[in-house]
Design an enzyme around this catalytic site. Structure first.
Site, PDB file in Angstrom:
ATOM      1  N   LYS A   1      -3.985 -50.721 -49.983  1.00  0.00           N
ATOM      2  CA  LYS A   1      -2.785 -51.543 -50.143  1.00  0.00           C
ATOM      3  C   LYS A   1      -2.225 -51.377 -51.567  1.00  0.00           C
ATOM      4  O   LYS A   1      -2.953 -50.978 -52.477  1.00  0.00           O
ATOM      5  CB  LYS A   1      -3.141 -53.005 -49.893  1.00  0.00           C
ATOM      6  CG  LYS A   1      -3.320 -53.331 -48.406  1.00  0.00           C
ATOM      7  CD  LYS A   1      -3.223 -54.826 -48.196  1.00  0.00           C
ATOM      8  CE  LYS A   1      -2.970 -55.166 -46.751  1.00  0.00           C
ATOM      9  NZ  LYS A   1      -2.715 -56.595 -46.546  1.00  0.00           N
TER      10      LYS A   1
ATOM     11  N   ILE B   1     -12.753 -60.871 -56.645  1.00  0.00           N
ATOM     12  CA  ILE B   1     -12.143 -61.215 -57.938  1.00  0.00           C
ATOM     13  C   ILE B   1     -10.621 -61.322 -57.782  1.00  0.00           C
ATOM     14  O   ILE B   1      -9.996 -62.282 -58.232  1.00  0.00           O
ATOM     15  CB  ILE B   1     -12.466 -60.116 -59.002  1.00  0.00           C
ATOM     16  CG1 ILE B   1     -13.972 -59.926 -59.168  1.00  0.00           C
ATOM     17  CG2 ILE B   1     -11.739 -60.385 -60.321  1.00  0.00           C
ATOM     18  CD1 ILE B   1     -14.679 -60.937 -59.995  1.00  0.00           C
TER      19      ILE B   1
ATOM     20  N   ASP C   1      -6.994 -63.597 -37.645  1.00  0.00           N
ATOM     21  CA  ASP C   1      -8.159 -63.803 -38.525  1.00  0.00           C
ATOM     22  C   ASP C   1      -8.546 -65.279 -38.694  1.00  0.00           C
ATOM     23  O   ASP C   1      -9.055 -65.658 -39.741  1.00  0.00           O
ATOM     24  CB  ASP C   1      -7.930 -63.135 -39.887  1.00  0.00           C
ATOM     25  CG  ASP C   1      -6.796 -63.780 -40.674  1.00  0.00           C
ATOM     26  OD1 ASP C   1      -5.982 -64.504 -40.063  1.00  0.00           O
ATOM     27  OD2 ASP C   1      -6.735 -63.573 -41.898  1.00  0.00           O
TER      28      ASP C   1
ATOM     29  N   LYS D   1      -0.356 -69.463 -43.665  1.00  0.00           N
ATOM     30  CA  LYS D   1      -0.129 -68.117 -43.116  1.00  0.00           C
ATOM     31  C   LYS D   1       0.886 -68.174 -41.969  1.00  0.00           C
ATOM     32  O   LYS D   1       1.729 -67.285 -41.843  1.00  0.00           O
ATOM     33  CB  LYS D   1      -1.454 -67.508 -42.643  1.00  0.00           C
ATOM     34  CG  LYS D   1      -1.331 -66.052 -42.242  1.00  0.00           C
ATOM     35  CD  LYS D   1      -2.681 -65.374 -42.200  1.00  0.00           C
ATOM     36  CE  LYS D   1      -2.538 -63.897 -41.895  1.00  0.00           C
ATOM     37  NZ  LYS D   1      -3.779 -63.173 -42.109  1.00  0.00           N
ATOM     38  N   ALA D   2       0.801 -69.236 -41.142  1.00  0.00           N
ATOM     39  CA  ALA D   2       1.729 -69.386 -40.012  1.00  0.00           C
ATOM     40  C   ALA D   2       3.163 -69.490 -40.543  1.00  0.00           C
ATOM     41  O   ALA D   2       4.077 -68.849 -40.019  1.00  0.00           O
ATOM     42  CB  ALA D   2       1.355 -70.612 -39.187  1.00  0.00           C
TER      43      ALA D   2
ATOM     44  N   GLU E   1     -25.356 -54.094 -45.293  1.00  0.00           N
ATOM     45  CA  GLU E   1     -26.162 -54.683 -46.363  1.00  0.00           C
ATOM     46  C   GLU E   1     -26.266 -56.195 -46.150  1.00  0.00           C
ATOM     47  O   GLU E   1     -27.343 -56.749 -46.119  1.00  0.00           O
ATOM     48  CB  GLU E   1     -25.495 -54.357 -47.715  1.00  0.00           C
ATOM     49  CG  GLU E   1     -26.279 -54.775 -48.929  1.00  0.00           C
ATOM     50  CD  GLU E   1     -27.593 -54.024 -49.095  1.00  0.00           C
ATOM     51  OE1 GLU E   1     -27.819 -53.013 -48.425  1.00  0.00           O
ATOM     52  OE2 GLU E   1     -28.408 -54.490 -49.905  1.00  0.00           O
TER      53      GLU E   1
ATOM     54  N   GLU F   1     -11.368 -61.151 -36.708  1.00  0.00           N
ATOM     55  CA  GLU F   1     -11.161 -60.010 -37.617  1.00  0.00           C
ATOM     56  C   GLU F   1     -12.461 -59.685 -38.349  1.00  0.00           C
ATOM     57  O   GLU F   1     -13.057 -60.555 -38.982  1.00  0.00           O
ATOM     58  CB  GLU F   1     -10.061 -60.308 -38.643  1.00  0.00           C
ATOM     59  CG  GLU F   1      -9.760 -59.073 -39.508  1.00  0.00           C
ATOM     60  CD  GLU F   1      -8.646 -59.294 -40.525  1.00  0.00           C
ATOM     61  OE1 GLU F   1      -7.516 -58.868 -40.264  1.00  0.00           O
ATOM     62  OE2 GLU F   1      -8.931 -59.899 -41.587  1.00  0.00           O
TER      63      GLU F   1
ATOM     64  N   VAL G   1     -25.152 -63.886 -36.021  1.00  0.00           N
ATOM     65  CA  VAL G   1     -26.508 -63.604 -35.520  1.00  0.00           C
ATOM     66  C   VAL G   1     -26.592 -62.160 -35.020  1.00  0.00           C
ATOM     67  O   VAL G   1     -27.526 -61.417 -35.352  1.00  0.00           O
ATOM     68  CB  VAL G   1     -26.881 -64.594 -34.378  1.00  0.00           C
ATOM     69  CG1 VAL G   1     -28.164 -64.171 -33.680  1.00  0.00           C
ATOM     70  CG2 VAL G   1     -27.002 -66.012 -34.920  1.00  0.00           C
TER      71      VAL G   1
ATOM     72  N   ASN H   1     -15.886 -55.044 -52.132  1.00  0.00           N
ATOM     73  CA  ASN H   1     -16.010 -56.499 -51.981  1.00  0.00           C
ATOM     74  C   ASN H   1     -15.916 -57.209 -53.335  1.00  0.00           C
ATOM     75  O   ASN H   1     -15.282 -58.256 -53.458  1.00  0.00           O
ATOM     76  CB  ASN H   1     -17.339 -56.831 -51.293  1.00  0.00           C
ATOM     77  CG  ASN H   1     -17.431 -58.283 -50.931  1.00  0.00           C
ATOM     78  OD1 ASN H   1     -16.527 -58.842 -50.305  1.00  0.00           O
ATOM     79  ND2 ASN H   1     -18.502 -58.944 -51.327  1.00  0.00           N
TER      80      ASN H   1
HETATM   81  P1  0O2 Z   1      -8.431 -65.187 -46.509  1.00  0.00           P
HETATM   82  O1  0O2 Z   1      -8.512 -66.201 -47.604  1.00  0.00           O
HETATM   83  O2  0O2 Z   1      -9.194 -63.948 -46.826  1.00  0.00           O
HETATM   84  O3  0O2 Z   1      -8.716 -65.758 -45.187  1.00  0.00           O
HETATM   85  P2  0O2 Z   1      -1.456 -60.334 -44.442  1.00  0.00           P
HETATM   86  O4  0O2 Z   1      -2.022 -61.713 -44.447  1.00  0.00           O
HETATM   87  O5  0O2 Z   1      -0.031 -60.244 -44.047  1.00  0.00           O
HETATM   88  O6  0O2 Z   1      -1.754 -59.588 -45.749  1.00  0.00           O
HETATM   89  P3  0O2 Z   1      -2.516 -59.425 -41.868  1.00  0.00           P
HETATM   90  O7  0O2 Z   1      -1.510 -58.539 -41.239  1.00  0.00           O
HETATM   91  O8  0O2 Z   1      -2.710 -60.769 -41.276  1.00  0.00           O
HETATM   92  O9  0O2 Z   1      -2.263 -59.479 -43.436  1.00  0.00           O
HETATM   93  O10 0O2 Z   1      -3.880 -58.725 -41.777  1.00  0.00           O
HETATM   94  P4  0O2 Z   1      -4.746 -57.874 -42.745  1.00  0.00           P
HETATM   95  O11 0O2 Z   1      -3.975 -57.275 -43.864  1.00  0.00           O
HETATM   96  O12 0O2 Z   1      -5.547 -56.964 -41.890  1.00  0.00           O
HETATM   97  O13 0O2 Z   1      -5.763 -58.967 -43.286  1.00  0.00           O
HETATM   98  C1  0O2 Z   1      -5.465 -59.984 -44.152  1.00  0.00           C
HETATM   99  C2  0O2 Z   1      -6.767 -60.306 -44.844  1.00  0.00           C
HETATM  100  O14 0O2 Z   1      -7.258 -59.141 -45.496  1.00  0.00           O
HETATM  101  C3  0O2 Z   1      -6.573 -61.315 -45.941  1.00  0.00           C
HETATM  102  O15 0O2 Z   1      -6.738 -62.603 -45.441  1.00  0.00           O
HETATM  103  C4  0O2 Z   1      -7.668 -60.951 -46.932  1.00  0.00           C
HETATM  104  O16 0O2 Z   1      -8.922 -61.430 -46.497  1.00  0.00           O
HETATM  105  C5  0O2 Z   1      -7.680 -59.442 -46.813  1.00  0.00           C
HETATM  106  N1  0O2 Z   1      -6.694 -58.845 -47.722  1.00  0.00           N
HETATM  107  C6  0O2 Z   1      -5.586 -58.158 -47.374  1.00  0.00           C
HETATM  108  N2  0O2 Z   1      -4.930 -57.727 -48.456  1.00  0.00           N
HETATM  109  C7  0O2 Z   1      -5.644 -58.134 -49.522  1.00  0.00           C
HETATM  110  C8  0O2 Z   1      -5.469 -57.971 -50.949  1.00  0.00           C
HETATM  111  O17 0O2 Z   1      -4.528 -57.360 -51.446  1.00  0.00           O
HETATM  112  N3  0O2 Z   1      -6.418 -58.551 -51.744  1.00  0.00           N
HETATM  113  C9  0O2 Z   1      -7.485 -59.229 -51.224  1.00  0.00           C
HETATM  114  N4  0O2 Z   1      -8.354 -59.755 -52.083  1.00  0.00           N
HETATM  115  N5  0O2 Z   1      -7.668 -59.398 -49.898  1.00  0.00           N
HETATM  116  C10 0O2 Z   1      -6.750 -58.858 -49.068  1.00  0.00           C
HETATM  117  P5  0O2 Z   1      -5.921 -63.810 -46.023  1.00  0.00           P
HETATM  118  O18 0O2 Z   1      -5.128 -64.409 -44.916  1.00  0.00           O
HETATM  119  O19 0O2 Z   1      -5.169 -63.390 -47.241  1.00  0.00           O
HETATM  120  O20 0O2 Z   1      -6.902 -64.876 -46.493  1.00  0.00           O
END
Ligand code: 0O2
Length: 210
Positions: free
Chosen positions: A112, A153, A72, A55-56, A40, A139, A21, A148
């Site tokens: 990255k 993709i 996140d 992730k954990a 946007e 996050e 919001v 995006n």
């Molecule tokens: P989801 O499905 O988006 O929730 P890590 O998980 O170790 O890579 P970290 O340190 O937790 O990363 O934090 P970071 O890198 O700031 O944020 C992770 C999130 O950034 C990811 O969440 C993705 O949303 C996005 N992201 C990071 N690297 C990439 C990438 O190479 N490709 C894409 N498409 N997204 C990316 P999650 O947990 O992957 O999942």
């Protein structure tokens, strides 16, 4: 009976809804003042439980440390038209009194290895609960429409191949990331022209609605 996960995730859901919001409100304020909005559109989600558990395990985070160590669980994305809009949004976030910036990760100047580009801001956000105030980590991912498109993709392909891309797909994704970068560059060059056209278009629409 309310399950343990429902209770744990409730403040995260509340934070996502509140922030959606507030951030969408920022967009409306720009619109109402006939100014270019650096935002946007905004999306938000609470991480699904299986993804939290994955992730954990991957990062060795004990489940009783999720609140402190998984940044996140609550996540919002802000999409913008131009790369410069990202800086403007980050500056606005710094000025806000209702959140505290904990960490920033600039994957735009330092993309990255995958080709991923985006600006991440981790905030501490206070949620009001019946038991008092609870600060949670959220996050915010800020990216252009082109960034995006690529990330969406790549994320689905990543899911399909469980992160182990065939070599040719990986190479194509890197080329696509470069193309998305070039698209952002080109659009920035003609930003003035685009905004002028958008202002004319929006005035025309307003006149038709009256
Ligand atoms: P989801 O499905 O988006 O929730 P890590 O998980 O170790 O890579 P970290 O340190 O937790 O990363 O934090 P970071 O890198 O700031 O944020 C992770 C999130 O950034 C990811 O969440 C993705 O949303 C996005 N992201 C990071 N690297 C990439 C990438 O190479 N490709 C894409 N498409 N997204 C990316 P999650 O947990 O992957 O999942």
């Amino acid at each position: 009976m309310v399950k343990h996960w429902d209770l744990f995730l409730a403040p995260y859901k509340q934070a996502v809804e509140e922030l959606k919001v507030k951030l969408k409100g920022m967009r409306s304020q720009f619109d109402m003042n006939s100014l270019h909005s650096p935002i946007e559109f905004v999306t938000g989600r609470v991480k699904p439980i299986p993804s939290i558990l994955d992730k954990a395990t991957r990062k060795g985070i004990p489940l009783d440390r999720l609140e402190e160590e998984m940044q996140d669980i609550a996540g919002l994305r802000m999409m913008c038209q131009f790369v410069d809009d990202i800086r403007e949004i980050v500056e606005m976030l710094h000025k806000r009194k209702d959140l505290e910036i904990v960490e920033e990760r600039d994957y735009i100047t330092q993309k990255k290895d995958s080709g991923y580009r985006s600006y991440h801001v981790v905030i501490r956000y206070p949620v009001q609960t019946i038991k008092g105030e609870k600060n949670i980590l959220v996050e915010l991912q800020i990216r252009t429409l082109a960034m995006n498109f690529w990330a969406t993709i790549e994320h689905s392909l990543n899911y399909k191949y469980s992160g182990k891309f065939p070599k040719d797909i990986q190479a194509r994704l890197k080329r696509a990331a470069e193309a998305a970068f070039q698209l952002d560059e080109e659009m920035s060059q003609i930003r003035g022209e685009i905004q002028e056209a958008q202002a004319i278009f929006s005035r025309k629409q307003d006149n038709q609605e009256e």
